[in-house]
Scaffold this active site. Structure first.
Site, PDB file in Angstrom:
ATOM      1  N   TYR A   1      -1.819  -1.236  10.887  1.00 26.58           N
ATOM      2  CA  TYR A   1      -2.093  -1.789   9.547  1.00 26.58           C
ATOM      3  C   TYR A   1      -0.906  -1.533   8.623  1.00 26.58           C
ATOM      4  CZ  TYR A   1      -3.623  -1.755   4.697  1.00 26.58           C
ATOM      5  OH  TYR A   1      -3.683  -1.950   3.335  1.00 26.58           O
TER       6      TYR A   1
ATOM      7  N   SER B   1       0.841  -1.199   0.000  1.00 28.74           N
ATOM      8  CA  SER B   1       0.000   0.000   0.000  1.00 28.74           C
ATOM      9  C   SER B   1       0.872   1.244   0.000  1.00 28.74           C
ATOM     10  CB  SER B   1      -0.845  -0.028   1.276  1.00 28.74           C
ATOM     11  OG  SER B   1      -1.444   1.223   1.500  1.00 28.74           O
TER      12      SER B   1
ATOM     13  N   LYS C   1       2.078  -4.045   6.585  1.00 32.56           N
ATOM     14  CA  LYS C   1       2.465  -4.014   5.167  1.00 32.56           C
ATOM     15  C   LYS C   1       3.978  -3.860   5.024  1.00 32.56           C
ATOM     16  CE  LYS C   1      -1.500  -4.639   3.437  1.00 32.56           C
ATOM     17  NZ  LYS C   1      -1.809  -5.885   2.768  1.00 32.56           N
TER      18      LYS C   1
HETATM   19  P1  NAD Z   1     -10.966  -6.897   1.229  1.00 34.95           P
HETATM   20  O1  NAD Z   1     -11.158  -6.921   2.694  1.00 34.95           O
HETATM   21  O2  NAD Z   1     -12.148  -6.597   0.370  1.00 34.95           O
HETATM   22  O3  NAD Z   1     -10.346  -8.283   0.730  1.00 34.95           O
HETATM   23  C1  NAD Z   1      -9.505  -9.075   1.517  1.00 34.95           C
HETATM   24  C2  NAD Z   1     -10.078 -10.488   1.481  1.00 34.95           C
HETATM   25  O4  NAD Z   1      -9.234 -11.335   2.255  1.00 34.95           O
HETATM   26  C3  NAD Z   1     -11.477 -10.569   2.078  1.00 34.95           C
HETATM   27  O5  NAD Z   1     -12.320 -11.249   1.178  1.00 34.95           O
HETATM   28  C4  NAD Z   1     -11.293 -11.361   3.364  1.00 34.95           C
HETATM   29  O6  NAD Z   1     -12.417 -12.164   3.655  1.00 34.95           O
HETATM   30  C5  NAD Z   1     -10.059 -12.172   3.040  1.00 34.95           C
HETATM   31  N1  NAD Z   1      -9.241 -12.571   4.190  1.00 34.95           N
HETATM   32  C6  NAD Z   1      -8.736 -11.791   5.179  1.00 34.95           C
HETATM   33  N2  NAD Z   1      -7.975 -12.532   6.016  1.00 34.95           N
HETATM   34  C7  NAD Z   1      -7.998 -13.803   5.534  1.00 34.95           C
HETATM   35  C8  NAD Z   1      -7.402 -15.015   5.940  1.00 34.95           C
HETATM   36  N3  NAD Z   1      -6.626 -15.100   7.026  1.00 34.95           N
HETATM   37  N4  NAD Z   1      -7.638 -16.116   5.207  1.00 34.95           N
HETATM   38  C9  NAD Z   1      -8.436 -16.085   4.102  1.00 34.95           C
HETATM   39  N5  NAD Z   1      -9.015 -14.968   3.664  1.00 34.95           N
HETATM   40  C10 NAD Z   1      -8.798 -13.843   4.369  1.00 34.95           C
HETATM   41  O7  NAD Z   1      -9.790  -5.872   0.911  1.00 34.95           O
HETATM   42  P2  NAD Z   1      -9.273  -5.313  -0.481  1.00 34.95           P
HETATM   43  O8  NAD Z   1      -9.625  -3.886  -0.545  1.00 34.95           O
HETATM   44  O9  NAD Z   1      -9.677  -6.215  -1.577  1.00 34.95           O
HETATM   45  O10 NAD Z   1      -7.709  -5.403  -0.243  1.00 34.95           O
HETATM   46  C11 NAD Z   1      -6.953  -6.513  -0.674  1.00 34.95           C
HETATM   47  C12 NAD Z   1      -5.528  -6.335  -0.202  1.00 34.95           C
HETATM   48  O11 NAD Z   1      -5.032  -5.098  -0.710  1.00 34.95           O
HETATM   49  C13 NAD Z   1      -5.381  -6.263   1.316  1.00 34.95           C
HETATM   50  O12 NAD Z   1      -4.193  -6.932   1.673  1.00 34.95           O
HETATM   51  C14 NAD Z   1      -5.270  -4.773   1.586  1.00 34.95           C
HETATM   52  O13 NAD Z   1      -4.550  -4.507   2.763  1.00 34.95           O
HETATM   53  C15 NAD Z   1      -4.521  -4.300   0.360  1.00 34.95           C
HETATM   54  N6  NAD Z   1      -4.763  -2.883   0.062  1.00 34.95           N
HETATM   55  C16 NAD Z   1      -6.034  -2.414  -0.095  1.00 34.95           C
HETATM   56  C17 NAD Z   1      -6.261  -1.071  -0.339  1.00 34.95           C
HETATM   57  C18 NAD Z   1      -7.654  -0.507  -0.484  1.00 34.95           C
HETATM   58  O14 NAD Z   1      -7.811   0.718  -0.406  1.00 34.95           O
HETATM   59  N7  NAD Z   1      -8.685  -1.298  -0.714  1.00 34.95           N
HETATM   60  C19 NAD Z   1      -5.173  -0.189  -0.457  1.00 34.95           C
HETATM   61  C20 NAD Z   1      -3.882  -0.695  -0.314  1.00 34.95           C
HETATM   62  C21 NAD Z   1      -3.690  -2.047  -0.056  1.00 34.95           C
HETATM   63  C1  UD1 Z   2      -6.695   5.182   3.114  1.00 36.31           C
HETATM   64  C2  UD1 Z   2      -5.991   4.452   4.222  1.00 36.31           C
HETATM   65  C3  UD1 Z   2      -4.566   4.121   3.796  1.00 36.31           C
HETATM   66  C4  UD1 Z   2      -4.558   3.384   2.474  1.00 36.31           C
HETATM   67  C5  UD1 Z   2      -5.253   4.247   1.438  1.00 36.31           C
HETATM   68  C6  UD1 Z   2      -5.296   3.594   0.093  1.00 36.31           C
HETATM   69  C7  UD1 Z   2      -7.103   5.368   6.186  1.00 36.31           C
HETATM   70  C8  UD1 Z   2      -6.977   6.309   7.344  1.00 36.31           C
HETATM   71  N1  UD1 Z   2      -6.013   5.297   5.381  1.00 36.31           N
HETATM   72  O1  UD1 Z   2      -6.078   6.428   2.999  1.00 36.31           O
HETATM   73  O2  UD1 Z   2      -3.946   3.329   4.761  1.00 36.31           O
HETATM   74  O3  UD1 Z   2      -3.230   3.159   2.049  1.00 36.31           O
HETATM   75  O4  UD1 Z   2      -6.603   4.488   1.891  1.00 36.31           O
HETATM   76  O5  UD1 Z   2      -6.362   2.762  -0.017  1.00 36.31           O
HETATM   77  O6  UD1 Z   2      -8.112   4.682   6.019  1.00 36.31           O
HETATM   78  N2  UD1 Z   2     -12.208  11.907   3.551  1.00 36.31           N
HETATM   79  C9  UD1 Z   2     -13.214  12.785   3.884  1.00 36.31           C
HETATM   80  N3  UD1 Z   2     -14.345  12.271   4.444  1.00 36.31           N
HETATM   81  C10 UD1 Z   2     -14.531  10.935   4.667  1.00 36.31           C
HETATM   82  C11 UD1 Z   2     -13.496  10.050   4.306  1.00 36.31           C
HETATM   83  C12 UD1 Z   2     -12.337  10.577   3.756  1.00 36.31           C
HETATM   84  O7  UD1 Z   2     -13.100  13.991   3.714  1.00 36.31           O
HETATM   85  O8  UD1 Z   2     -15.597  10.548   5.193  1.00 36.31           O
HETATM   86  C13 UD1 Z   2     -10.982  12.448   2.899  1.00 36.31           C
HETATM   87  C14 UD1 Z   2      -9.688  12.147   3.645  1.00 36.31           C
HETATM   88  O9  UD1 Z   2      -9.396  13.156   4.562  1.00 36.31           O
HETATM   89  C15 UD1 Z   2      -8.689  12.087   2.472  1.00 36.31           C
HETATM   90  C16 UD1 Z   2      -9.515  11.550   1.303  1.00 36.31           C
HETATM   91  O10 UD1 Z   2     -10.876  11.815   1.652  1.00 36.31           O
HETATM   92  O11 UD1 Z   2      -8.251  13.374   2.128  1.00 36.31           O
HETATM   93  C17 UD1 Z   2      -9.350  10.066   1.059  1.00 36.31           C
HETATM   94  O12 UD1 Z   2      -9.582   9.374   2.277  1.00 36.31           O
HETATM   95  P1  UD1 Z   2      -9.653   7.770   2.348  1.00 36.31           P
HETATM   96  O13 UD1 Z   2     -10.570   7.262   1.303  1.00 36.31           O
HETATM   97  O14 UD1 Z   2      -9.931   7.382   3.757  1.00 36.31           O
HETATM   98  O15 UD1 Z   2      -8.194   7.314   1.915  1.00 36.31           O
HETATM   99  P2  UD1 Z   2      -6.758   7.725   2.527  1.00 36.31           P
HETATM  100  O16 UD1 Z   2      -6.904   8.567   3.709  1.00 36.31           O
HETATM  101  O17 UD1 Z   2      -5.942   8.228   1.398  1.00 36.31           O
END
Ligand code: NAD
Ligand code: UD1
Length: 332
Positions: free
Chosen positions: A148, A124, A152
């Protein structure tokens, strides 16, 4: 080629399964449904009109991993499984360290046993902490501000150490910026049951009337309109980045990090206004105090992914807003 996808029914994992199947890969997926629903398996099949093997189970459990590797000749793994809520990780750090680290260690041990040494890991942009300048490049200093994020960074370190110990490993660390949007079919996407922490899921819930008003966290940042700026990326583009990363790890050994973002930043108000405009819907919002821990702006230098992986994001912010709304309307 057969790819194991952990967390395959999650938000990003499900879109990656679709893109891998569309690209002609065979896949095997595992998920314990801790943050997703069993019906997603069927939806992936419906979108792609292709079959795949699914295991319900926990990636921390080496028995099921052993079973998967015995029953399937896995060529490479994409590891999405993990918990991702920043706020909850501050309240319950052990839950995050246990699940995110344990699942990764179990997976890497079983992969080693079966001589499968190719992995794409979901990292991330959070590993950059407070970046020294923008846009963010992969060689910037790394630091974290919450449990969290620490999981990572620790997993990135584990994977770098693993490569040092055995340089036949092929490892891609994908640092996602802010994934939003959904598959154009409206069959898969992100729809958290609880009150969302992230911006787009919150906007959508206000638009469909499930929440009353969006709080915009601060309008006094050093950004063009004072609200926070982020690099929003369409989840389908992000998913396609995984197909490119898989091609790379199947071909070359090494350990490399790649930013997956668009390289463009949009403010909170730009995103809200675009959402209202393209979907012709009102989203009520109010300006409130800054959210502790937030940074003013964050966006990627996405050149490395373009040059090395031959990948770049294609979908614009309007498409992201349309697809996010389309998906959630279909769930009502
Ligand atoms: P998500 O929660 O939708 O998907 C993760 C999936 O993993 C879920 O379906 C959950 O049920 C499953 N899971 C969790 N722990 C498990 C375990 N021990 N065994 C089997 N299944 C398990 O999240 P996402 O948004 O799809 O994110 C996927 C990955 O990307 C995560 O590692 C997350 O940290 C990373 N990531 C997400 C974002 C974001 O903004 N969505 C940003 C940066 C990194
Ligand atoms: C989030 C995660 C970060 C992850 C990134 C990418 C948090 C605190 N951080 O960051 O770990 O790497 O997503 O997926 O969850 N905002 C509002 N109102 C809201 C929600 C958000 O104004 O109700 C603003 C925030 O201040 C920010 C922007 O929207 O400026 C995006 O916020 P968000 O979607 O939570 O993502 P990040 O903070 O970038």
């Amino acid at each position: 080629m057969k790819i194991l996808v952990t967390g395959g029914t999650g938000y990003i994992g499900s879109h990656a399964c679709v893109e891998l199947l569309n690209a002609g890969y065979e896949i095997v997926a595992i998920d314990n449904f801790s943050n997703s629903k069993p019906e997603v398996v069927q939806k992936i099949k419906e979108i792609t009109k292709k079959e795949f093997i699914f295991y319900e189970g926990d990636v921390c459990d080496k028995d099921i991993l052993n079973k998967i590797f015995k029953e399937n000749k896995i060529d490479a793994v994409i590891h999405f499984a993990g918990f991702k809520a920043v706020g909850e990780s501050v309240q319950k750090p052990l839950k995050y360290y246990r699940n995110n680290l344990d699942s990764t260690l179990s997976l890497l041990e079983v992969m080693t046993e079966f001589n499968c040494k190719k992995i794409v890991f979901s990292s991330s942009a959070t590993v950059y902490g407070q970046p020294k300048s923008l846009p963010i490049k992969e060689d910037f200093a790394l630091s974290t501000t919450n449990p969290y994020g620490s999981t990572k960074l620790m997993i990135e370190d584990i994977l770098r150490d693993l490569y040092i110990s055995d340089n036949t490993w092929s490892i891609a660390l994908l640092r996602y910026f802010n994934p939003i949007g959904a598959h154009e079919s409206g069959l898969i996407g992100e729809n958290p049951n609880d009150i969302p922490n992230n911006l787009m899921p919150y906007i959508v819930k206000v638009a469909i009337g499930q929440l009353e008003v969006l709080s915009v966290f601060g309008n006094d940042y050093d950004t063009p309109d004072g609200t926070g700026v982020r690099d929003y990326i369409h989840v389908v583009d992000l998913a396609k980045g995984h197909v490119k990363a898989i091609e790379k790890v199947l071909k070359d050994s090494g350990v490399d990090a790649y930013n997956l973002g668009t390289g463009k930043g949009y403010s909170v108000l730009e995103l809200v206004n675009t959402f209202m405009e393209v979907n012709d819907v009102k989203v009520k919002y109010q300006i409130v105090d800054r959210r502790p821990g937030d940074i003013a702006a964050c966006y990627a230098d996405a050149m490395k992914a373009k040059l090395v992986l031959n990948w770049q994001a294609e979908k614009d912010i309007k498409q992201m807003c349309k697809d996010a709304y389309n998906f959630v309307k279909k769930q009502k």
